[in-house]
Structure formats: C-alpha cells, structure tokens
Design an enzyme around this catalytic site. Structure first.
Site, PDB file in Angstrom:
ATOM      1  N   TYR A 158       0.790  -1.700  -0.207  1.00  0.00           N
ATOM      2  CA  TYR A 158       0.309   0.105   0.100  1.00  0.00           C
ATOM      3  C   TYR A 158       1.182   1.156   0.190  1.00  0.00           C
ATOM      4  O   TYR A 158       1.517   1.739   1.593  1.00  0.00           O
ATOM      5  CB  TYR A 158      -1.108  -0.007   1.390  1.00  0.00           C
ATOM      6  CG  TYR A 158      -1.722   0.757   1.701  1.00  0.00           C
ATOM      7  CD1 TYR A 158      -3.119   1.166   0.978  1.00  0.00           C
ATOM      8  CD2 TYR A 158      -1.400   2.433   2.090  1.00  0.00           C
ATOM      9  CE1 TYR A 158      -4.195   1.912   1.248  1.00  0.00           C
ATOM     10  CE2 TYR A 158      -2.807   2.927   2.268  1.00  0.00           C
ATOM     11  CZ  TYR A 158      -4.090   2.760   1.941  1.00  0.00           C
ATOM     12  OH  TYR A 158      -5.016   4.382   1.732  1.00  0.00           O
ATOM     13  N   PRO A 163       7.499  11.382   2.989  1.00  0.00           N
ATOM     14  CA  PRO A 163       8.048  12.220   3.630  1.00  0.00           C
ATOM     15  C   PRO A 163       7.075  12.882   4.666  1.00  0.00           C
ATOM     16  O   PRO A 163       7.207  13.555   5.807  1.00  0.00           O
ATOM     17  CB  PRO A 163       9.187  12.439   2.944  1.00  0.00           C
ATOM     18  CG  PRO A 163       9.243  11.918   1.936  1.00  0.00           C
ATOM     19  CD  PRO A 163       7.993  11.220   1.439  1.00  0.00           C
ATOM     20  N   GLY A 166       1.508  12.500   6.055  1.00  0.00           N
ATOM     21  CA  GLY A 166       1.287  10.875   7.016  1.00  0.00           C
ATOM     22  C   GLY A 166      -0.224  10.372   7.102  1.00  0.00           C
ATOM     23  O   GLY A 166      -0.551  10.357   6.737  1.00  0.00           O
ATOM     24  N   SER A 167      -0.210  11.294   8.635  1.00  0.00           N
ATOM     25  CA  SER A 167      -1.094  11.601   8.725  1.00  0.00           C
ATOM     26  C   SER A 167      -3.000  11.769   7.799  1.00  0.00           C
ATOM     27  O   SER A 167      -4.199  11.735   7.888  1.00  0.00           O
ATOM     28  CB  SER A 167      -1.782  11.736   9.943  1.00  0.00           C
ATOM     29  OG  SER A 167      -1.618  10.655  11.852  1.00  0.00           O
ATOM     30  N   HIS A 316       2.026 -11.207  45.526  1.00  0.00           N
ATOM     31  CA  HIS A 316       2.131 -10.183  46.360  1.00  0.00           C
ATOM     32  C   HIS A 316       0.961  -9.372  45.689  1.00  0.00           C
ATOM     33  O   HIS A 316       0.848  -9.872  44.494  1.00  0.00           O
ATOM     34  CB  HIS A 316       3.646  -9.099  45.174  1.00  0.00           C
ATOM     35  CG  HIS A 316       4.464 -10.058  46.808  1.00  0.00           C
ATOM     36  ND1 HIS A 316       5.089  -9.444  47.527  1.00  0.00           N
ATOM     37  CD2 HIS A 316       5.544 -11.177  46.410  1.00  0.00           C
ATOM     38  CE1 HIS A 316       6.290 -10.266  47.982  1.00  0.00           C
ATOM     39  NE2 HIS A 316       5.881 -11.491  46.791  1.00  0.00           N
ATOM     40  N   GLN A 374       8.456  -4.622  33.203  1.00  0.00           N
ATOM     41  CA  GLN A 374       8.458  -3.552  34.589  1.00  0.00           C
ATOM     42  C   GLN A 374       8.604  -5.322  35.571  1.00  0.00           C
ATOM     43  O   GLN A 374       9.152  -5.602  36.757  1.00  0.00           O
ATOM     44  CB  GLN A 374       6.949  -2.710  34.829  1.00  0.00           C
ATOM     45  CG  GLN A 374       6.543  -2.759  36.233  1.00  0.00           C
ATOM     46  CD  GLN A 374       8.039  -1.554  36.772  1.00  0.00           C
ATOM     47  OE1 GLN A 374       8.401  -1.323  35.146  1.00  0.00           O
ATOM     48  NE2 GLN A 374       8.824  -1.246  37.976  1.00  0.00           N
ATOM     49  N   ILE A 375       6.894  -6.612  35.481  1.00  0.00           N
ATOM     50  CA  ILE A 375       7.230  -7.537  36.397  1.00  0.00           C
ATOM     51  C   ILE A 375       7.776  -8.438  36.205  1.00  0.00           C
ATOM     52  O   ILE A 375       8.145  -9.213  37.292  1.00  0.00           O
ATOM     53  CB  ILE A 375       5.932  -8.250  35.900  1.00  0.00           C
ATOM     54  CG1 ILE A 375       4.146  -7.802  36.069  1.00  0.00           C
ATOM     55  CG2 ILE A 375       5.448  -9.560  35.964  1.00  0.00           C
ATOM     56  CD1 ILE A 375       2.891  -7.786  35.329  1.00  0.00           C
ATOM     57  N   GLU A 401      -1.253   2.826   9.780  1.00  0.00           N
ATOM     58  CA  GLU A 401      -2.805   2.922   9.639  1.00  0.00           C
ATOM     59  C   GLU A 401      -3.438   3.814  10.522  1.00  0.00           C
ATOM     60  O   GLU A 401      -4.496   3.528  10.393  1.00  0.00           O
ATOM     61  CB  GLU A 401      -2.700   1.307   9.455  1.00  0.00           C
ATOM     62  CG  GLU A 401      -2.401   0.434   8.134  1.00  0.00           C
ATOM     63  CD  GLU A 401      -3.309  -0.767   8.187  1.00  0.00           C
ATOM     64  OE1 GLU A 401      -4.396  -0.427   8.275  1.00  0.00           O
ATOM     65  OE2 GLU A 401      -2.874  -1.541   7.605  1.00  0.00           O
TER      66      GLU A 401
END
EC number: 1.3.8.7
Length: 421
Positions: A158, A163, A166-167, A316, A374-375, A401
């Site tokens: 597609y 450059p 974009g949006s 915990h 984090q875990i 997208e």
C-alpha cells in the site's frame, strides 16, 4: 507449492459453503431476527484459529528473536503461512482465494502476532495492499493482480505515505499527469511496508493540478508493477521494532502507468484509499491484541516462577493486581476488534468501531508490554527474555494505519455527528 495451496483453498472453500463461520456475515445475507450475538466460534473457525496458533508457537516463536536481531525478511515463514492458507484470506473465491471476512482474518492475525508482530505485519501488509483492488477493482484487475497471489507467495504494498504526508493523506505531493492512454507518475513515498519485496503497489497520487481541488476529487488510485522503469527502491529502514518487516522509501521518476491500471476512474483514489481502512484496521487491532496477550502470558509465567521476599511474585497483591488489570484490558481490546470486524462483515459502515478498536488495542498493547517488562524487572530489560522485544514492537501500533490521535479525531467526529443528526 502452487498445487498444495490449491488443495488448501479447495478444502477451506468447501468448509465455507457449510456455514464455516457464524460471525462472518455476507453483506447481502439477511440475518434471522432474534438470534442476537454469539460469542461461540464454529468448529471450523476453531480449527483455523488452531492452525494459526500452532504455526505461531511452533514455527514463528523459535526464530522470532533471530529475525529481530538480523532484520532479515522472514521468507520461509511467509511461504509457510501461504501454504497453510493463512495469507491473502480476503481474496475472493472467483480469483482463486478463500473469500474470508474481516472477522476471520482477525482471528488469524491475532495468533500470528502472538508469535511475532514483524511477521504478522509483513503478512498483513499484503491485505492492505490488496484491499483497494478488492473493494474497487474491476474483474480484469482482480483476476490479474489478486489471482496471481493465489498461485505463488507474492507480496504487494500500500504505497501512500510520503515524507511530508503521513496522517495528512490529502497532503501527498506525488503527481500523476495524464498523457494519452498513460499516466506519468513522479514523487516519493516513505515507510512502505513490503516496499522492497512487493510484486506490485497500490499507489495514490494527485491527478488534479489545482491545489484547491477537494481531496475526494484530487487523487487517483493506481496499480503499479514493481518492475516498471523509473521506480527506485530505497534501503531497508532499521526501525525500533518489528525489524524483520521490510519498510522502505520508494521514488517514482517518470513512471508510466497504463490507464487500465486506474481504480474506478480519475479522482476516485482518495475514497478508495480511505475505504480500505474500515476492513484492515480491525485486523491491525487484532495484531495488537496478539502482542498484548503474549505480554500477559509471559508476565504471568514469570510471576508464577520467580520468588521475592520468600513468596512467588503472584502472591504479592501489587503484582496480582497488575496481572488482573492486564487481563481486563486484553479482553476488552479483543472485544473491540471483534465488534468492528462483525460490523463490516454484516455489511454496515464500521468506521466508528474500526477506529475505536485500532486506537484502544494499540494503546493496550503498549501498556501491557510495558507492564510485562516491569514485572520481569531487570530480566525484562534484557534481550534474553522476549518482553523487551514486545515493548519495541508495540509502539508502531499507535502509529501505522492511522495514529492513535487520528483515530480519536475520527471517533469524536462520528460520535458528535450522531447527536447532530
């Protein structure tokens, strides 16, 4: 290989004739009143989902880290997905494809993304490239460009982003000048998924030189063969995540495209390009959910094994509550893409739901990947564990997208319009 794929298509088409999917509803099919909504997949749907799941876990996951490290395009995995019937699922039956709906594609996409979103993006890039032809191509265009993709594992792309656009798709600068029965295309595209691997492109270009021309009349959509003289393919970009996906810039210099490769007609391109998203955004959201589910699974498995302060992490409350929040979010994100897919398969405009699914699932993928790191603590920050890759891979779901901000603009517009009307 082509014979094997043909057999796969025949088997799956025969399944679809016997009510293969309860969720996928043809646009012209009348639903019986009072049936409501079913959360249960048919046995055949479960089998297809299981095929994708088995492929992801047994063939994608073992090599995903290496592809991420090298950035090599995963040709063996793409060929295998093609052989299994997990690619190009939208291609109509009269072109040799399976003719599956968006809901069906979502089920597959979630499983593939669980294994590696770089692989899933390469495969989904084909669906995005094909969609303008599926929704707007004539019979000759469909048979020529979609039909060949059922005969061998070819790729397409597609080709819209630039450059400086974009949006803001309406801001593209690539020009198409009509000369006789041909168009001469000049311009530059950027961030094109499968750009260096595609056999052909869907290309959007400005065909009306008047800068004040409205977007719905200013652009034309073209099918462009990748080996056309004048096309210069740039280097493969080294991205933050999804590194095995092929992303490139492409320059078009005096590229000649025959009139027969125009979709619908002059000025129809913007509508065609945007129309593809209603069918592809739910599938992208499903990919984000696949990544989120993987993050939850990896975090949970680790928390069930790792001990700290004499207890397993899951004992915990702080960690168990994190896992609970992660589980809630992934289930809600899954429901959002399923609703969006069900709406479009039912023949209804689903822009509102597709944007909700895309934005929500993209955000959730990023949140869950961060929580998983984090875990796992220090291990989560290390390449010996898969969650750091998930965190890098997740970010693009808030960008490609249609960014999360653009999705919110769409949702706001659709929501407010309901009250105005």
């Amino acid at each position: 290989m082509a014979a094997g794929f043909g057999r796969c298509c025949r088997v799956l088409r025969s399944i679809s004739r016997f009510q293969w999917r309860s969720q996928h509803t043809k646009a012209n099919r009348q639903r019986e009143p009072g049936l409501g909504f079913s959360f249960e997949f048919t046995e055949q749907q479960k089998e297809f989902q299981a095929t994708a799941r088995k492929f992801a876990r047994e063939e994608i996951i073992p090599v995903a880290a290496e592809y991420d490290k090298t950035g090599e395009y995963p040709v063996p995995l793409i060929r295998r997905a093609w052989e299994l019937g997990l690619m190009n699922t939208h291609i109509p039956e009269n072109c040799g494809g399976l003719g599956l709906g968006t809901f069906d594609a979502c089920l597959i996409s979630e499983e593939l993304a669980y294994g590696c979103t770089g692989v899933q993006t390469a495969i989904e890039g084909n669906s995005l490239g094909q969609m303008p032809i599926i929704i707007a191509g004539n019979d000759q265009q469909k048979k020529k460009y979609l039909g060949r993709m059922t005969e061998e594992p070819l790729m397409c792309a597609y080709c819209v982003t630039e450059p400086g656009a974009g949006s803001d798709v309406a801001g593209i600068k690539t020009k198409a000048e009509k000369k006789g029965d041909e168009y001469i295309i000049n311009g530059q595209k950027m961030w094109i998924t499968n750009g260096g691997k595609a056999n052909w492109y869907f290309l959007l270009a400005r065909s009306d030189p008047d800068p004040k021309a409205p977007a719905n009349k200013a652009f034309t959509g073209f099918i462009v063969e990748a080996d056309t003289p004048g096309i210069q393919i740039g280097r493969k970009e080294l991205n933050m995540g999804q590194r095995c996906s092929d992303t490139r810039g492409i320059v078009f210099e005096d590229v000649k495209v025959p009139r027969e490769n125009v979709l619908i007609g002059d000025g129809a391109g913007f509508k065609v390009a945007m129309g593809a998203f209603d069918k592809t955004r739910p599938v992208v959201a499903a990919g984000a959910v696949g990544l989120a589910q993987r993050a939850l699974d990896e975090a949970t498995k680790y928390a069930l094994e790792r001990k700290t302060f004499g207890k397993l992490l899951v004992e915990h409350q702080a960690i168990s509550f994190m896992l609970a929040e992660m589980a809630m979010k992934v289930e809600l994100a899954r429901m959002s893409y399923q609703r969006a897919a069900w709406e479009v398969d039912s023949g209804r405009r689903n822009t509102y739901y597709a944007s909700i699914a895309k934005a929500f699932a993209g955000d959730i993928a990023n949140q869950l990947a961060t929580d998983a790191v984090q875990i796992l603590g220090g291990n989560g920050f290390n390449t010996e564990y898969p969650v750091e890759k998930l965190m890098r891979d997740a970010k693009i779901y808030q960008i490609y997208e249609g960014t999360s901000q653009i999705q919110r603009l769409i949702v706001a517009r659709e929501h407010i319009d309901k009250y105005k009307n």
